[in-house]
Design a protein around this motif. Structure first.
Motif, PDB file in Angstrom:
ATOM      1  N   VAL A 278       0.838  -1.205   0.000  1.00  0.00           N
ATOM      2  CA  VAL A 278       0.000   0.000   0.000  1.00  0.00           C
ATOM      3  C   VAL A 278       0.866   1.246   0.000  1.00  0.00           C
ATOM      4  O   VAL A 278       0.605   2.219  -0.740  1.00  0.00           O
ATOM      5  CB  VAL A 278      -0.956  -0.019   1.203  1.00  0.00           C
ATOM      6  CG1 VAL A 278      -1.668   1.330   1.347  1.00  0.00           C
ATOM      7  CG2 VAL A 278      -1.984  -1.131   1.060  1.00  0.00           C
ATOM      8  N   LEU A 279       1.901   1.237   0.811  1.00  0.00           N
ATOM      9  CA  LEU A 279       2.811   2.388   0.843  1.00  0.00           C
ATOM     10  C   LEU A 279       3.558   2.535  -0.479  1.00  0.00           C
ATOM     11  O   LEU A 279       3.801   3.663  -0.941  1.00  0.00           O
ATOM     12  CB  LEU A 279       3.807   2.228   1.992  1.00  0.00           C
ATOM     13  CG  LEU A 279       3.226   2.320   3.407  1.00  0.00           C
ATOM     14  CD1 LEU A 279       4.305   2.024   4.444  1.00  0.00           C
ATOM     15  CD2 LEU A 279       2.626   3.689   3.660  1.00  0.00           C
TER      16      LEU A 279
ATOM     17  N   GLN B 170       1.308   4.225  -2.793  1.00  0.00           N
ATOM     18  CA  GLN B 170       1.107   5.622  -2.437  1.00  0.00           C
ATOM     19  C   GLN B 170       2.316   6.478  -2.802  1.00  0.00           C
ATOM     20  O   GLN B 170       2.174   7.589  -3.334  1.00  0.00           O
ATOM     21  CB  GLN B 170       0.810   5.742  -0.934  1.00  0.00           C
ATOM     22  CG  GLN B 170       0.655   7.183  -0.452  1.00  0.00           C
ATOM     23  CD  GLN B 170       0.423   7.254   1.044  1.00  0.00           C
ATOM     24  OE1 GLN B 170       0.208   6.242   1.702  1.00  0.00           O
ATOM     25  NE2 GLN B 170       0.476   8.460   1.588  1.00  0.00           N
ATOM     26  N   PHE B 171       3.512   5.976  -2.524  1.00  0.00           N
ATOM     27  CA  PHE B 171       4.729   6.756  -2.754  1.00  0.00           C
ATOM     28  C   PHE B 171       5.337   6.501  -4.133  1.00  0.00           C
ATOM     29  O   PHE B 171       6.338   7.130  -4.486  1.00  0.00           O
ATOM     30  CB  PHE B 171       5.773   6.432  -1.676  1.00  0.00           C
ATOM     31  CG  PHE B 171       5.456   7.018  -0.333  1.00  0.00           C
ATOM     32  CD1 PHE B 171       5.888   8.293   0.004  1.00  0.00           C
ATOM     33  CD2 PHE B 171       4.718   6.308   0.598  1.00  0.00           C
ATOM     34  CE1 PHE B 171       5.605   8.832   1.253  1.00  0.00           C
ATOM     35  CE2 PHE B 171       4.423   6.829   1.837  1.00  0.00           C
ATOM     36  CZ  PHE B 171       4.861   8.108   2.169  1.00  0.00           C
ATOM     37  N   GLU B 172       4.756   5.535  -4.871  1.00  0.00           N
ATOM     38  CA  GLU B 172       5.269   5.199  -6.199  1.00  0.00           C
ATOM     39  C   GLU B 172       6.760   4.866  -6.151  1.00  0.00           C
ATOM     40  O   GLU B 172       7.543   5.282  -7.005  1.00  0.00           O
ATOM     41  CB  GLU B 172       5.009   6.352  -7.179  1.00  0.00           C
ATOM     42  CG  GLU B 172       3.533   6.671  -7.358  1.00  0.00           C
ATOM     43  CD  GLU B 172       3.308   7.817  -8.324  1.00  0.00           C
ATOM     44  OE1 GLU B 172       4.298   8.372  -8.832  1.00  0.00           O
ATOM     45  OE2 GLU B 172       2.136   8.157  -8.569  1.00  0.00           O
TER      46      GLU B 172
ATOM     47  N   ILE C 110       5.643   7.540   8.128  1.00  0.00           N
ATOM     48  CA  ILE C 110       4.937   8.229   7.050  1.00  0.00           C
ATOM     49  C   ILE C 110       4.993   9.744   7.240  1.00  0.00           C
ATOM     50  O   ILE C 110       5.177  10.510   6.281  1.00  0.00           O
ATOM     51  CB  ILE C 110       3.476   7.741   6.978  1.00  0.00           C
ATOM     52  CG1 ILE C 110       3.440   6.271   6.563  1.00  0.00           C
ATOM     53  CG2 ILE C 110       2.661   8.583   6.005  1.00  0.00           C
ATOM     54  CD1 ILE C 110       2.052   5.663   6.621  1.00  0.00           C
TER      55      ILE C 110
ATOM     56  N   GLU D  64       6.872  11.528   4.151  1.00  0.00           N
ATOM     57  CA  GLU D  64       5.963  12.319   3.317  1.00  0.00           C
ATOM     58  C   GLU D  64       6.376  13.788   3.305  1.00  0.00           C
ATOM     59  O   GLU D  64       6.365  14.444   2.259  1.00  0.00           O
ATOM     60  CB  GLU D  64       4.531  12.162   3.840  1.00  0.00           C
ATOM     61  CG  GLU D  64       3.496  12.999   3.111  1.00  0.00           C
ATOM     62  CD  GLU D  64       3.265  12.540   1.691  1.00  0.00           C
ATOM     63  OE1 GLU D  64       2.759  13.341   0.881  1.00  0.00           O
ATOM     64  OE2 GLU D  64       3.589  11.374   1.388  1.00  0.00           O
TER      65      GLU D  64
END
Length: 413
Positions: free
Chosen positions: A252-253, A256-258, A308, A312
């Protein structure tokens, strides 16, 4: 009698311990208080250790060795018993093959005679009105009550003479178990025991496995039943569920962060939290049970959120054009307060669980201890570990919006 309110009752372990202590002085009596299980109505003890392989006589010897060692050296195991009890009278009939051969009587004839006279034997069938019926031979039951009745049984020799069976066999009385159990298709004896005080089931099983390794031959096989089997299987299930949750959070991360590097930096906070939780269990004397396992799985998400927050914000600063080292330092400084605040609120939320009392409090205390120590460790070490890991692993990576900016630049051209 009407029971007291659940919250004011004494723990069942204390009641069982008191009953065992009071009955220990009764001469010639071995009494074991057993708590019935909530589901299925069983009365199994927590320790269900299975010995397999060999003959039942060998298994009984191995059982006696283990029980004697346990009673001598391990007071943590109480009310030790087994499912193989030599209390049923038996007769062993041994054929004198030399005498039988001299008289012209084969072992097969002796076996067939005993089968017929003391049991029953199907010899043929007949048909009556289209229905087939079995013809079964058996002796009179009234003449089979004592060993001396064997004197009234005769066998026929090759010459046709009738010979008393008592002249050809010897009878030995012995005691054997009424039940000859098998487990997983192997002859087996199960050793049962309770646990004293805070003695953990895992420690008890480790101790029994070590006794088998030291005192029994290599051919001795071991297995588990009941709660012991559940304990063995739940350990592997926990590892599978934990790894599954770990992988799902990572994927999932990554979406999200590609990137695969940035989620790796974030997920490094999880081992820190797990280490803190295990240390808390050790300090407080709790065991690794189903409730603490639930808490450990919860820590995957609780610990990852701190990473995160930092990663982020570092990426946002890099997207704004800030240099890598400067973005790293500024993100660690600015995100310190949110990380500490969220950690304190989570820890504060676990305090009521730890201070809980009354019925079922031990389950809430176990989860609370895992959360408190796990989140505390993750909060303290995340501030240092995540920036360092980002500096080492992600220095050569681009910011998440690099691809977007390159595409916009290409379109403007």
């Amino acid at each position: 009698n009407v029971l007291n309110d659940w919250a004011s009752r004494r723990p069942a372990d204390e009641v069982m311990a008191e009953i065992s202590e009071r009955m220990a002085d009764l001469p010639g009596v071995r009494a074991f208080p057993i708590m019935r299980q909530a589901f299925g109505g069983g009365t199994q003890k927590p320790v269900q250790f299975v010995l397999g392989g060999g003959t039942y006589a060998e298994l009984a010897e191995w059982r006696d060795i283990l029980i004697s060692k346990i009673e001598e050296n391990n007071p943590g195991l109480t009310d030790i018993d087994s499912d193989y009890k030599e209390t049923k009278p038996q007769l062993r009939i041994s054929i004198n093959k030399t005498r039988a051969g001299d008289l012209g009587v084969s072992s097969r004839i002796i076996g067939t005679t005993l089968e017929t006279m003391l049991g029953s034997r199907r010899v043929t069938t007949y048909i009556n009105d289209g229905e087939e019926y079995d013809v079964i031979l058996e002796g009179e039951r009234d003449t089979q009550r004592t060993p001396t009745n064997l004197q009234n049984i005769y066998v026929r020799s090759d010459t046709g003479a009738l010979i008393p069976l008592s002249n050809l066999v010897s009878i030995t009385e012995f005691a054997d178990s009424g039940d000859l159990n098998r487990y997983n298709r192997v002859r087996a004896i199960t050793i049962e025991a309770g646990l004293a005080g805070n003695y953990a089931l895992g420690d008890a099983l480790d101790y029994l496995r070590e006794l088998v390794r030291l005192h029994l031959p290599d051919g001795a096989a071991i297995d588990y039943k009941g709660q012991s089997l559940d304990y063995q299987t739940s350990g592997s299930s926990l590892l599978f569920i934990f790894m599954l949750g770990f992988v799902i959070v990572f994927l999932v991360l990554a979406a999200q962060f590609e990137s695969y590097v940035h989620p790796l930096v974030i997920i490094l906070t999880v081992p820190l939290a797990i280490t803190g939780a295990l240390a808390g269990l050790y300090i407080t004397g709790n065991s690794l049970n189903v409730y603490t396992q639930i808490g450990l799985i919860m820590l995957i998400g609780l610990a990852a959120k701190n990473g995160i927050l930092i990663v982020e914000f570092i990426n946002q600063l890099r997207d704004q054009g800030m240099a890598f080292s400067e973005a790293l330092m500024k993100a660690a400084q600015i995100r310190l307060r949110p990380i500490v605040m969220t950690g304190i609120t989570t820890i504060a939320g676990s305090v009521p669980l730890i201070l809980a009392s009354g019925a079922g409090a031990e389950t809430r205390v176990a989860i609370g201890v895992v959360i408190l120590f796990g989140v505390a460790a993750a909060t303290i070490f995340t501030i240092f570990v995540v920036p360092i890991a980002y500096d080492i692993l992600a220095r050569k990576t681009g910011s998440p919006n690099d691809v977007k900016r390159q595409l916009e630049l290409e379109t403007t051209r």
